[in-house]
Write a protein that holds these residues in place. Structure first.
Motif, PDB file in Angstrom:
ATOM      1  N   SER A 133       0.833  -1.221   0.000  1.00 42.18           N
ATOM      2  CA  SER A 133       0.000   0.000   0.000  1.00 42.18           C
ATOM      3  C   SER A 133       0.858   1.257   0.000  1.00 42.18           C
ATOM      4  O   SER A 133       0.573   2.222  -0.716  1.00 42.18           O
ATOM      5  CB  SER A 133      -0.919   0.000   1.231  1.00 42.18           C
ATOM      6  OG  SER A 133      -1.760  -1.121   1.244  1.00 42.18           O
ATOM      7  N   GLY A 134       1.919   1.256   0.824  1.00 39.13           N
ATOM      8  CA  GLY A 134       2.796   2.416   0.887  1.00 39.13           C
ATOM      9  C   GLY A 134       3.503   2.672  -0.433  1.00 39.13           C
ATOM     10  O   GLY A 134       3.611   3.826  -0.878  1.00 39.13           O
ATOM     11  N   SER A 135       3.966   1.620  -1.094  1.00 34.46           N
ATOM     12  CA  SER A 135       4.651   1.774  -2.377  1.00 34.46           C
ATOM     13  C   SER A 135       3.699   2.315  -3.434  1.00 34.46           C
ATOM     14  O   SER A 135       4.062   3.197  -4.221  1.00 34.46           O
ATOM     15  CB  SER A 135       5.236   0.427  -2.830  1.00 34.46           C
ATOM     16  OG  SER A 135       6.189  -0.050  -1.906  1.00 34.46           O
ATOM     17  N   GLN A 136       2.462   1.807  -3.455  1.00 40.27           N
ATOM     18  CA  GLN A 136       1.474   2.300  -4.410  1.00 40.27           C
ATOM     19  C   GLN A 136       1.166   3.775  -4.161  1.00 40.27           C
ATOM     20  O   GLN A 136       1.029   4.558  -5.109  1.00 40.27           O
ATOM     21  CB  GLN A 136       0.194   1.469  -4.315  1.00 40.27           C
ATOM     22  CG  GLN A 136       0.341   0.042  -4.807  1.00 40.27           C
ATOM     23  CD  GLN A 136      -0.920  -0.783  -4.577  1.00 40.27           C
ATOM     24  OE1 GLN A 136      -1.831  -0.372  -3.854  1.00 40.27           O
ATOM     25  NE2 GLN A 136      -0.969  -1.962  -5.200  1.00 40.27           N
ATOM     26  N   LEU A 137       1.080   4.148  -2.898  1.00 39.65           N
ATOM     27  CA  LEU A 137       0.771   5.529  -2.546  1.00 39.65           C
ATOM     28  C   LEU A 137       1.897   6.466  -2.971  1.00 39.65           C
ATOM     29  O   LEU A 137       1.650   7.534  -3.547  1.00 39.65           O
ATOM     30  CB  LEU A 137       0.531   5.631  -1.039  1.00 39.65           C
ATOM     31  CG  LEU A 137       0.115   6.993  -0.479  1.00 39.65           C
ATOM     32  CD1 LEU A 137      -1.166   7.481  -1.138  1.00 39.65           C
ATOM     33  CD2 LEU A 137      -0.066   6.909   1.028  1.00 39.65           C
ATOM     34  N   LEU A 138       3.139   6.082  -2.686  1.00 35.33           N
ATOM     35  CA  LEU A 138       4.280   6.920  -3.058  1.00 35.33           C
ATOM     36  C   LEU A 138       4.414   7.026  -4.571  1.00 35.33           C
ATOM     37  O   LEU A 138       4.809   8.086  -5.092  1.00 35.33           O
ATOM     38  CB  LEU A 138       5.563   6.352  -2.448  1.00 35.33           C
ATOM     39  CG  LEU A 138       5.658   6.403  -0.918  1.00 35.33           C
ATOM     40  CD1 LEU A 138       6.956   5.768  -0.447  1.00 35.33           C
ATOM     41  CD2 LEU A 138       5.564   7.833  -0.414  1.00 35.33           C
ATOM     42  N   THR A 139       4.084   5.942  -5.290  1.00 37.76           N
ATOM     43  CA  THR A 139       4.132   5.982  -6.746  1.00 37.76           C
ATOM     44  C   THR A 139       3.078   6.928  -7.295  1.00 37.76           C
ATOM     45  O   THR A 139       3.349   7.754  -8.173  1.00 37.76           O
ATOM     46  CB  THR A 139       3.917   4.574  -7.325  1.00 37.76           C
ATOM     47  OG1 THR A 139       4.933   3.695  -6.845  1.00 37.76           O
ATOM     48  CG2 THR A 139       3.961   4.603  -8.847  1.00 37.76           C
TER      49      THR A 139
END
Length: 579
Positions: A133-139
């Motif tokens: 979730s964090g990686s998707q958000l930062l992307t």
């Protein structure tokens, strides 16, 4: 700026480690601090040492990745890279992030590896879903960088949802202008907008950034008004003595003598221009009416209609008033002498008159309830309790008109749905994010320890600033902080004193106040004000212990020394986890 230092450096923040709460599926890195007989070991996790029973081959001094398999009762941890795995895979003594990503079936990318490495360096427990979730958000937000990583980790520590809206609101606290600046910018745009939906918000923001506060009146005019008042009380007598000290009247001059001279000067034709300048609202023909008043009544009436601001701004008008009083002293010299009065030996009556002038000059002196009532009103206007108000609305305790009409946040939420010009739309979003970010940071609980932080716009005369208030203490059964043992910190930037922290520590209702500021301590003024402070605290059953003035660099050390008074103490007995 002091507000960004509060967020980034944590001035006044509690320094104790957060309690270790393990949940199933969590992954974290820990170090085996020491091995004991019977397969027991000391495990260091996230700044906390726990006792562990080993069911795997581990080595003291080395770090390992652990996964929580069971969290109920005594948590059971699985080692993701024990000694046997490291030897078989040829990984060496240090845990491998690439191997961990593979074991957790995470996307193999530089971004994922960088995020997991940052989590490891910050000793932040995480789950597989958190990384995804964090990686998707930062992307999505294009923030795969150090700032984005740090924002996510702080959100995880505060157990905030990893959503786009929460991320932007939280990050707005460090990336955006201050709350007061946001409101000022919004107010300016709303003044220029003709959109029909902006009218109510225009009024609310104007009430916050342009409150109906008059300029601080000149202390000299206030002293004259005190002296002109009927009676021979301490304040009136002290005001006359102070006027003599300042060189405005002769020592021992009577009230009637001053009134007669003043009436004669004001009514003299040669002083018409001065009178017109000091009393511009004086209508034609009113002079004849005023001339029929008794001199003392004339003096009181004219002083009551006189408006001269304090400080250098009011010096030209003060000079004209001094001319009518037949004083030869320049206004600048009078003002300088006023500032040095606290350093002089004042009589009891002089001190009473001086304090009354100071208190009447407070920006909240005319407000019912004083500063506390004003701050409560600002909190309500901003809508810091919007979500709670909505809950009360659903329960029938509030009307929809109340929470929609009288709250800035409710108006911002409504305007988000409107078709607004791009610039105004962006400013509405930024202000809403700032308010929401403040709400996210407002409250945090660590066992019995509770912390509450609020940032408010503050207007002091013509000076506008932000004030951050932080409460620390233990929570009582009724949900409120214990008023007998707590700590309150005020962070603000003042016009003259600049960056200032006021630290109020309360132990058994005994109050110690420390002011942190880079300017030299105004000892004389503090000595004059302390008796009033003692009296005010005593009325609420508190006792003043001390008032100290310290340099700003000492604030952090003091904060760390005070934390032990409120932080929870955790003692471990028996086995905490099984590995």
């Amino acid at each position: 700026m002091i507000q960004s230092r509060i967020h980034n450096e944590g001035i006044g923040q509690p320094s104790q480690p957060r309690p270790l709460h393990l949940t199933q599926g969590q992954v974290f890195q820990g170090r085996i601090a020491k091995l004991y007989p019977q397969n027991m070991a000391a495990l260091q996790v996230h700044g906390t040492t726990v006792t562990a029973r080993l069911e795997a081959a581990l080595t003291a001094g080395q770090r390992y990745w652990f996964e929580v398999q069971e969290s109920a009762g005594i948590p059971r941890l699985r080692v993701l890279d024990d000694n046997a795995i490291r030897q078989r895979e040829g990984l060496g003594d240090q845990p491998s992030i690439q191997k961990l990503i593979q074991q957790l079936s995470l996307p193999a990318s530089k971004e994922t590896e960088a995020f997991v490495r940052h989590l490891s360096e910050q000793q932040q427990p995480f789950t597989r879903q958190t990384v995804v979730s964090g990686s998707q958000l930062l992307t999505e937000l294009q923030q795969f960088n150090q700032r984005g990583f740090q924002t996510l980790i702080e959100m995880m520590q505060r157990q905030l949802p990893l959503t786009k809206e929460t991320f932007q609101a939280y990050q707005s606290l460090t990336l955006s202008p201050s709350l007061t600046q946001q409101l000022q910018q919004l107010s300016q745009m709303l003044e220029q907008s003709t959109h029909p939906a902006t009218g109510q918000l225009r009024q609310l923001t104007a009430a916050l950034v342009h409150p109906d506060q008059q300029a601080k009146p000149s202390p000299i005019v206030q002293l004259l008004a005190q002296f002109a008042t009927e009676g021979e009380g301490d304040v009136s007598r002290g005001a006359g003595q102070l006027l003599a000290r300042l060189g405005i009247i002769e020592a021992g001059a009577s009230r009637s003598q001053l009134a007669s001279q003043f009436q004669t000067a004001v009514l003299h034709p040669a002083n018409r221009e001065i009178v017109a300048s000091l009393w511009p609202d004086l209508r034609s023909g009113q002079g004849a009416e005023l001339s029929r008043l008794e001199p003392r009544q004339f003096l009181e009436t004219m002083l009551g209609r006189l408006s001269i601001p304090a400080g250098k701004e009011g010096e030209p008008a003060l000079q004209q008033l001094l001319q009518l009083l037949q004083s030869k002293e320049p206004a600048a010299a009078i003002h300088s002498r006023w500032l040095t009065l606290p350093q002089q030996e004042l009589s009891a009556s002089e001190r009473a008159a001086f304090l009354q002038v100071l208190e009447s000059g407070s920006p909240f002196a005319q407000e019912k309830g004083g500063a506390a009532k004003h701050l409560q009103h600002v909190l309500q206007l901003l809508g810091y309790q919007h979500e709670r108000d909505v809950s009360r609305l659903l329960q029938g305790e509030l009307t929809r008109e109340t929470i929609v009409t009288d709250r800035v946040k409710a108006q911002l939420l409504q305007l988000q749905q409107q078709d607004l010009p791009a610039g105004l739309k962006e400013q509405v979003n930024q202000t809403l994010q700032r308010l929401t970010g403040q709400q996210l940071l407002a409250q945090e609980q660590n066992g019995p320890y509770q912390q509450l932080i609020l940032q408010l716009p503050l207007t002091l005369g013509a000076w506008q600033t932000d004030m951050t208030v932080q409460w620390e203490g233990k929570k009582q059964q009724n949900g409120e902080l214990n008023p007998d043992y707590c700590r309150i910190l005020f962070y603000l930037t003042l016009e003259q004193l600049e960056e200032t922290i006021v630290d109020v520590q309360i132990q058994n209702r005994i109050v110690a106040v420390t002011v942190y500021n880079e300017h030299e301590s105004p000892d004389a003024l503090i000595n004059v004000l302390v008796p009033t402070l003692k009296k005010g605290l005593a009325e609420h059953n508190y006792q003043l212990l001390s008032v100290k003035w310290r340099k700003m660099k000492d604030a952090q050390a003091s904060s760390q020394q005070a934390n032990h008074l409120y932080k929870p103490h955790v003692h471990y007995q028996g086995v905490d986890v099984r590995i």
